[in-house]
Scaffold this active site. Structure first.
Site, PDB file in Angstrom:
ATOM      1  N   SER A 278      32.474  19.151 -21.381  1.00 28.12           N
ATOM      2  CA  SER A 278      31.159  19.708 -21.139  1.00 28.12           C
ATOM      3  C   SER A 278      30.640  20.431 -22.384  1.00 28.12           C
ATOM      4  O   SER A 278      30.536  19.810 -23.433  1.00 28.12           O
ATOM      5  CB  SER A 278      31.223  20.613 -19.913  1.00 28.12           C
ATOM      6  N   HIS A 419      32.013  16.725 -12.022  1.00 23.89           N
ATOM      7  CA  HIS A 419      32.080  17.329 -13.350  1.00 23.89           C
ATOM      8  C   HIS A 419      33.351  18.155 -13.524  1.00 23.89           C
ATOM      9  O   HIS A 419      33.470  19.254 -12.971  1.00 23.89           O
ATOM     10  CB  HIS A 419      30.839  18.225 -13.484  1.00 23.89           C
TER      11      HIS A 419
HETATM   12  C1  GTR Z   1      26.127  22.928 -17.318  1.00 29.55           C
HETATM   13  C2  GTR Z   1      25.235  22.663 -18.483  1.00 29.55           C
HETATM   14  C3  GTR Z   1      25.810  21.610 -19.329  1.00 29.55           C
HETATM   15  C4  GTR Z   1      27.300  21.769 -19.563  1.00 29.55           C
HETATM   16  C5  GTR Z   1      28.030  22.483 -18.459  1.00 29.55           C
HETATM   17  C6  GTR Z   1      29.396  23.114 -18.769  1.00 29.55           C
HETATM   18  O1  GTR Z   1      25.577  23.799 -16.426  1.00 29.55           O
HETATM   19  O2  GTR Z   1      23.958  22.380 -18.030  1.00 29.55           O
HETATM   20  O3  GTR Z   1      25.102  21.439 -20.531  1.00 29.55           O
HETATM   21  O4  GTR Z   1      27.578  22.281 -20.775  1.00 29.55           O
HETATM   22  O5  GTR Z   1      27.320  23.409 -17.825  1.00 29.55           O
HETATM   23  O6  GTR Z   1      29.726  23.465 -19.900  1.00 29.55           O
HETATM   24  O7  GTR Z   1      30.146  23.229 -17.838  1.00 29.55           O
END
Ligand code: GTR
Length: 438
Positions: A278, A419
């Site tokens: 991320s 995610h």
């Molecule tokens: C989210 C963000 C992303 C990503 C993520 C993370 O909310 O929108 O760009 O970086 O977090 O790092 O978990």
């Protein structure tokens, strides 16, 4: 391998024309579109689950979630220099590469400094009998001195004991809690499955991104940025519009780990995979662009500002990612709602890693990070990889779910689920390393 004419077409024309060109020039796969959901639906390539789309539309109605809503876009050609010269030899690439690097530095990630005046490496903990004897734990304190100031952070390593040659290393830029990389192993986390990595014969390491630049709008300068800039320019809006932000600072730290690795004969500095998830994946890609010593660069679901093409405007937009005001340069804000005006896109970030190895991981339900846009960045970096004779990854070749595409020195997968960085992702990354390094 694709012909040079075909690869140029892929980067110069809008996607709709591209699709036509793909058909006309009879490329191996004719299903890529960016803009033809019907063709995607008929093919075996990955497509988002309609239920996931519906739920994203409900939660974040102001964003693009459907392929048919992706605007047409032009991708700048990574092989066309600013003076209009077409690059077609590896020897011509360094000069073009420098131009692209400078674009990303001034518009997006900022200018990071070189190494500090002085560095020190101290092994502060060593346990040759970690993980029931399977590994050696080594914790190294890395100290940088510059302009009379000092900064220290720790790098944790586990080395496989059954290896006699220098161990290739997976280094995680950890953006989550320190517990995820617990050196005592009392806490174990799938985010950093150290035991499994050791079992596969690799060393595993971690740094804590927060130690380099706190992930906070107000405090991000209180790490290595202060080391170079002192306290004067504490606030983002008082700094130069192309000054480095937190993402670049995290990567600067990874480079200091690389400096250390060059001094440790038990770790193989020529085979280091730098991995981030991320925001950590955005940082690992940029670190891999800035420092060519990383031989494999891995982005796990880095999305907007990482592997995903910005000009698709799918999921997280530039304005959305810029809500983290400390990650990028002040200049990057100018592209909020103006993606089309970007003089580059993220396929050129991937190009900066060529001809080294790069692997991009996406997740099925992580539409915010735009899996297809992440894949397309990799595909559209193909013309640069083809300078070294590597076969192109065509835009229409996005693989199906849990079915990694390995086209050395590149890899891509879209994993089931949401995610996260999971053992399944790690296994694919280690499979890639097995192919590349064994
Ligand atoms: C989210 C963000 C992303 C990503 C993520 C993370 O909310 O929108 O760009 O970086 O977090 O790092 O978990």
């Amino acid at each position: 391998m694709s012909t040079p004419q075909t690869t140029c077409l892929f980067t110069r024309f809008p996607v709709s024309i591209l699709l036509l060109a793909t058909l006309l020039f009879a490329c191996t796969d004719t299903t890529e579109r960016g803009a033809d959901p019907a063709a995607i639906a008929e093919s075996h390539i990955w497509q988002p689950d309609p239920e996931v789309i519906a739920s994203r539309e409900e939660n974040r109605p102001d964003y693009i979630w459907r392929e048919e809503d992706v605007p047409d876009y032009d991708l700048p050609d990574p092989l066309m220099s600013e003076s209009g010269q077409v690059i077609n030899q590896p020897e011509e690439w360094p000069e073009r590469r420098a131009e692209i690097l400078e674009q990303f530095r001034s518009h997006m990630y900022g200018h990071r400094p070189g190494p500090p005046d002085e560095s020190g490496f101290d092994v502060i903990e060593e346990n040759p009998d970690a993980m029931n004897g399977a590994a050696t734990l080594r914790i190294v304190e890395i100290t940088s001195r510059h302009d009379g100031r000092e900064h220290s952070f720790d790098a944790i390593f586990f080395l496989p004991n059954d290896r006699t040659d220098p161990a290739p290393l997976f280094l995680l830029m950890n953006n989550r809690d320190r517990d995820n990389t617990d050196p005592t192993r009392e806490e174990q986390s799938g985010f950093w499955p150290a035991e499994e990595v050791i079992e596969r014969g690799y060393a595993i390491g971690a740094i804590q991104n927060n130690d380099l630049a706190p992930d906070d709008d107000d405090e991000f300068h209180e790490g290595v940025i202060r080391l170079f800039e002192g306290d004067d320019s504490a606030l983002h809006n008082e700094r130069e519009p192309d000054a480095w932000g937190a993402l670049a600072a995290w990567g600067w730290g990874a480079s200091r780990v690389m400096d250390y690795l060059e001094t440790d004969p038990e770790l193989d500095g020529d085979h280091v995979a730098l991995l981030g998830h991320s925001r950590g994946g955005k940082a690992s890609l940029w670190a891999g662009a800035e420092d060519e010593r990383f031989s494999l660069v891995i982005s796990n679901e880095s999305g907007s500002g990482g592997a995903a093409l910005s000009k698709r405007e799918y999921g997280e937009t530039i304005r959305a990612v810029n809500r983290f005001t400390h990650w990028f340069t002040g200049n990057f804000m100018e592209f909020n709602d103006h993606e089309a005006e970007l003089p580059f896109d993220q396929h050129m970030l991937i190009s900066l890693i060529a001809p080294r190895a790069v692997y991009i991981g996406s997740a099925d339900e992580d539409l915010w990070a735009d899996p297809r846009g992440e894949f397309l960045s990799l595909a559209h970096a193909s013309p640069v990889y083809s300078l070294w004779g590597y076969e192109a990854i065509q835009p229409g070749e996005m693989p199906g779910l849990d079915d990694p595409l390995f086209r050395d020195p590149r890899g891509y997968h879209v994993r089931s689920g949401g995610h996260n960085l999971t053992p399944q992702d790690w296994h694919y990354y280690m499979d890639a390393a097995d192919r590349l390094w064994e």
